[in-house]
Structure formats: C-alpha cells, structure tokens
Design a protein around this motif. Structure first.
Motif, PDB file in Angstrom:
ATOM      1  N   THR A 108       0.844  -1.184   0.000  1.00 18.82           N
ATOM      2  CA  THR A 108       0.000   0.000   0.000  1.00 18.82           C
ATOM      3  C   THR A 108       0.887   1.245   0.000  1.00 18.82           C
ATOM      4  OG1 THR A 108      -0.097  -0.061   2.412  1.00 18.82           O
ATOM      5  CG2 THR A 108      -1.887  -1.127   1.227  1.00 18.82           C
ATOM      6  N   ALA A 109       0.361   2.303  -0.552  1.00 19.51           N
ATOM      7  CA  ALA A 109       1.147   3.534  -0.676  1.00 19.51           C
ATOM      8  C   ALA A 109       1.512   4.102   0.693  1.00 19.51           C
ATOM      9  CB  ALA A 109       0.369   4.556  -1.486  1.00 19.51           C
ATOM     10  N   GLU A 110       0.617   3.949   1.654  1.00 18.47           N
ATOM     11  CA  GLU A 110       0.839   4.540   2.982  1.00 18.47           C
ATOM     12  C   GLU A 110       0.533   3.505   4.051  1.00 18.47           C
ATOM     13  OE1 GLU A 110      -0.853   8.223   5.725  1.00 18.47           O
ATOM     14  OE2 GLU A 110      -1.693   7.850   3.739  1.00 18.47           O
ATOM     15  N   VAL A 111       1.506   3.226   4.914  1.00 24.28           N
ATOM     16  CA  VAL A 111       1.298   2.297   6.023  1.00 24.28           C
ATOM     17  C   VAL A 111       0.659   3.072   7.169  1.00 24.28           C
ATOM     18  CG1 VAL A 111       2.415   0.759   7.665  1.00 24.28           C
ATOM     19  CG2 VAL A 111       3.248   0.872   5.325  1.00 24.28           C
ATOM     20  N   LYS A 112      -0.536   2.652   7.578  1.00 25.33           N
ATOM     21  CA  LYS A 112      -1.287   3.394   8.600  1.00 25.33           C
ATOM     22  C   LYS A 112      -1.110   2.837  10.004  1.00 25.33           C
ATOM     23  CE  LYS A 112      -4.792   4.757   5.259  1.00 25.33           C
ATOM     24  NZ  LYS A 112      -6.211   4.677   4.883  1.00 25.33           N
ATOM     25  N   GLY A 113      -0.443   1.697  10.136  1.00 27.11           N
ATOM     26  CA  GLY A 113      -0.255   1.126  11.453  1.00 27.11           C
ATOM     27  C   GLY A 113       0.715  -0.037  11.434  1.00 27.11           C
ATOM     28  N   TYR A 114       1.120  -0.451  12.633  1.00 29.33           N
ATOM     29  CA  TYR A 114       2.023  -1.590  12.804  1.00 29.33           C
ATOM     30  C   TYR A 114       1.409  -2.533  13.834  1.00 29.33           C
ATOM     31  CZ  TYR A 114       5.661   0.852  10.221  1.00 29.33           C
ATOM     32  OH  TYR A 114       6.369   1.480   9.241  1.00 29.33           O
ATOM     33  N   GLY A 120       4.441 -15.004  25.534  1.00 31.32           N
ATOM     34  CA  GLY A 120       5.021 -15.293  26.843  1.00 31.32           C
ATOM     35  C   GLY A 120       5.728 -14.099  27.454  1.00 31.32           C
ATOM     36  N   GLY A 121       5.223 -12.899  27.206  1.00 29.45           N
ATOM     37  CA  GLY A 121       5.811 -11.696  27.773  1.00 29.45           C
ATOM     38  C   GLY A 121       7.006 -11.163  27.001  1.00 29.45           C
ATOM     39  N   ARG A 122       7.394 -11.817  25.904  1.00 28.52           N
ATOM     40  CA  ARG A 122       8.530 -11.372  25.092  1.00 28.52           C
ATOM     41  C   ARG A 122       8.043 -10.985  23.704  1.00 28.52           C
ATOM     42  NH1 ARG A 122      13.505 -13.020  27.088  1.00 28.52           N
ATOM     43  NH2 ARG A 122      14.390 -13.072  24.995  1.00 28.52           N
ATOM     44  N   GLN A 123       8.567  -9.871  23.191  1.00 28.51           N
ATOM     45  CA  GLN A 123       8.141  -9.413  21.865  1.00 28.51           C
ATOM     46  C   GLN A 123       8.612 -10.402  20.812  1.00 28.51           C
ATOM     47  OE1 GLN A 123       8.694  -5.267  20.909  1.00 28.51           O
ATOM     48  NE2 GLN A 123       8.957  -5.747  18.745  1.00 28.51           N
ATOM     49  N   TYR A 124       7.685 -10.793  19.933  1.00 25.31           N
ATOM     50  CA  TYR A 124       7.941 -11.792  18.899  1.00 25.31           C
ATOM     51  C   TYR A 124       8.180 -11.074  17.577  1.00 25.31           C
ATOM     52  CZ  TYR A 124       7.095 -16.089  16.177  1.00 25.31           C
ATOM     53  OH  TYR A 124       7.194 -17.167  15.334  1.00 25.31           O
ATOM     54  N   GLY A 125       9.435 -10.895  17.220  1.00 23.46           N
ATOM     55  CA  GLY A 125       9.778 -10.209  15.980  1.00 23.46           C
ATOM     56  C   GLY A 125       9.629  -8.707  16.093  1.00 23.46           C
ATOM     57  N   ASP A 126      10.052  -8.022  15.050  1.00 17.85           N
ATOM     58  CA  ASP A 126       9.933  -6.562  14.992  1.00 17.85           C
ATOM     59  C   ASP A 126       8.485  -6.172  14.703  1.00 17.85           C
ATOM     60  OD1 ASP A 126      12.649  -5.993  15.437  1.00 17.85           O
ATOM     61  OD2 ASP A 126      13.113  -6.487  13.353  1.00 17.85           O
ATOM     62  N   PRO A 127       8.120  -4.905  14.925  1.00 15.49           N
ATOM     63  CA  PRO A 127       6.766  -4.461  14.554  1.00 15.49           C
ATOM     64  C   PRO A 127       6.487  -4.753  13.083  1.00 15.49           C
ATOM     65  CG  PRO A 127       7.822  -2.808  15.924  1.00 15.49           C
ATOM     66  CD  PRO A 127       8.870  -3.837  15.606  1.00 15.49           C
ATOM     67  N   ILE A 128       5.309  -5.310  12.810  1.00 13.92           N
ATOM     68  CA  ILE A 128       4.945  -5.758  11.465  1.00 13.92           C
ATOM     69  C   ILE A 128       4.092  -4.685  10.807  1.00 13.92           C
ATOM     70  CG2 ILE A 128       3.776  -7.570  10.160  1.00 13.92           C
ATOM     71  CD1 ILE A 128       4.245  -9.309  12.798  1.00 13.92           C
ATOM     72  N   VAL A 194      -0.408 -15.021  24.260  1.00 10.26           N
ATOM     73  CA  VAL A 194      -0.144 -14.280  23.028  1.00 10.26           C
ATOM     74  C   VAL A 194      -0.935 -12.974  23.062  1.00 10.26           C
ATOM     75  CG1 VAL A 194      -0.388 -14.257  20.507  1.00 10.26           C
ATOM     76  CG2 VAL A 194       0.323 -16.349  21.679  1.00 10.26           C
ATOM     77  N   THR A 195      -0.250 -11.881  22.753  1.00  5.45           N
ATOM     78  CA  THR A 195      -0.893 -10.572  22.722  1.00  5.45           C
ATOM     79  C   THR A 195      -0.655  -9.912  21.372  1.00  5.45           C
ATOM     80  OG1 THR A 195      -0.557 -10.276  25.105  1.00  5.45           O
ATOM     81  CG2 THR A 195      -1.015  -8.309  23.828  1.00  5.45           C
ATOM     82  N   ILE A 196      -1.737  -9.361  20.813  1.00  8.01           N
ATOM     83  CA  ILE A 196      -1.646  -8.563  19.588  1.00  8.01           C
ATOM     84  C   ILE A 196      -1.851  -7.108  19.991  1.00  8.01           C
ATOM     85  CG2 ILE A 196      -2.653  -8.098  17.328  1.00  8.01           C
ATOM     86  CD1 ILE A 196      -3.845 -10.918  17.410  1.00  8.01           C
ATOM     87  N   GLU A 197      -0.970  -6.231  19.545  1.00  2.00           N
ATOM     88  CA  GLU A 197      -1.152  -4.803  19.771  1.00  2.00           C
ATOM     89  C   GLU A 197      -1.026  -4.079  18.438  1.00  2.00           C
ATOM     90  OE1 GLU A 197       0.699  -0.986  22.224  1.00  2.00           O
ATOM     91  OE2 GLU A 197       1.760  -2.895  22.201  1.00  2.00           O
ATOM     92  N   MET A 198      -2.042  -3.289  18.103  1.00  2.00           N
ATOM     93  CA  MET A 198      -1.967  -2.457  16.912  1.00  2.00           C
ATOM     94  C   MET A 198      -1.503  -1.062  17.316  1.00  2.00           C
ATOM     95  SD  MET A 198      -4.841  -1.141  14.226  1.00  2.00           S
ATOM     96  CE  MET A 198      -5.236   0.243  15.282  1.00  2.00           C
TER      97      MET A 198
END
Length: 202
Positions: A108-114, A120-128, A194-198
């Motif tokens: 997409t031309a403009e990324v509006k969010g990550y 398990g309390g640890r961030q899984y990968g970089d922000p997507i 597992v936690t999802i955060e936008m």
C-alpha cells in the motif's frame, strides 16, 4: 420486568466497561522506537495472501514466449543474418524473466499502522507493518498455535488452539474502532500467552 439483582449486575458491568475505557484513554501512547524484538520471527511464519495469483500468472507468461520462439526458429533458416540478431534479445529476455520472477503485489502507498506481537511476555519479531494482507503463524514449542490476520486496515486473531476462543471472539482492531473498543488496541489470548497490539501511525 428485570429483577433488582439483574439490574445491579448490568450496572456493574457497564461501570467496569466505562472504567476500562477511561483507563485505556489515559495510558501513554506506544512508541515504535521502544519496541525491539526479543525473539526472532520464524522465517516461515509469514504467509502473504496476495501472492497466490502471481505464481499462476508467471507460468502462462513463460509458456507464451516458448510458443512464439518455435516460429522464429523456422524462419531463421531463410536468412543467415537474423539468428545473430535474435540471439541477443533471447538472452536479455531470459534475464528479464529471471529478474522479475513471481513478485508479490505492491505494498500500500501509505502504512497506517504496525502490529506488535508478544508471546510469553517477550516481543515476537519486529513491529509488522500493516501494508498488505498476510497471516502470521505463531507456533510455540508446546504445540500452541495462533494465527494473526493482518490487513492494511485491521488485525484480528483468526484461529487459536486455546479452549475458550475468547481471543477470536474479541474481534477486529481497526483504524476506525480502536478508540471505542474496551481492550483498545489489544487482542489477548491468555491461555497461549499471546498478545496482539496495533500501533496506529499518527
């Protein structure tokens, strides 16, 4: 007519929802710069849903030149100078096909969010980045599996191996509804941790 006890329960639920909504508004904004991966995203965890049409189109494109090259080969014996001229374009055509390959659809031309995933309390990968339609599969060593569906406009828990399926029932976080959701920018799967955060880009 509802009983007085039922009215008290309904009032208590509404009060808790209002308090949670107010608390989510007062929480500090998440900064992407502070989100550093503590665990590397598995290389096979990402499935791009918009790539499937591209491989189907490339074989057809490669078959067409093969069919057109046969008449060129039959026309070549008529004149001896033309094969030398056609040899160079054939080499460049092969290079162009190898360079192009099955390419994914443009972002997409403009990324509006990550999307920030925590396991398990640890961030899984970089922000997507929310740049295209994709599914992230989080597979833990104990057999727990969560599938997170990300599009340019929303993110949600598509499937989970947890028993209660509350995370699937929490619905979508979109750029339009995150300010009115009780859990704001989060979808939480407690059994699988597992936690999802936008994180909207503003």
């Amino acid at each position: 007519m509802p009983k007085r006890k039922d009215l008290l329960v309904i009032a208590a639920v509404i009060a808790v929802a209002a308090v949670m909504l107010a608390a989510s508004r007062l929480l500090p904004r998440t900064k992407l710069e502070d989100k550093v991966a503590q665990e590397t995203l598995a290389p096979d965890a990402v499935t791009y849903l918009d790539e499937s049409p591209a491989p189907q189109q490339t074989p057809e494109a490669t078959q067409a030149p093969v069919q057109t090259e046969a008449p060129e080969a039959s026309a070549a014996p008529e004149t001896t100078e033309e094969p030398e001229e056609t040899a160079a374009p054939a080499a460049t055509a092969g290079k162009a096909e190898a360079a192009a390959g099955p390419m994914p659809r443009a972002q997409t031309a403009e990324v509006k969010g990550y999307v920030v995933l925590t396991v398990g309390g640890r961030q899984y990968g970089d922000p997507i980045p929310m740049d295209r339609d994709k599914i992230i599969t989080i597979q833990q060593e104990d057999g727990k599996v969560n599938k997170v569906h990300i599009t340019p406009e929303k993110v949600y828990m598509e499937t989970s191996t947890c028993e209660n399926q509350d995370c699937v029932g929490q619905g979508e976080i979109s750029l339009d509804n995150y300010q009115t959701r009780i859990l704001s920018t989060f979808v939480i799967c407690l059994p699988n941790e597992v936690t999802i955060e936008m994180v909207p880009v503003e």
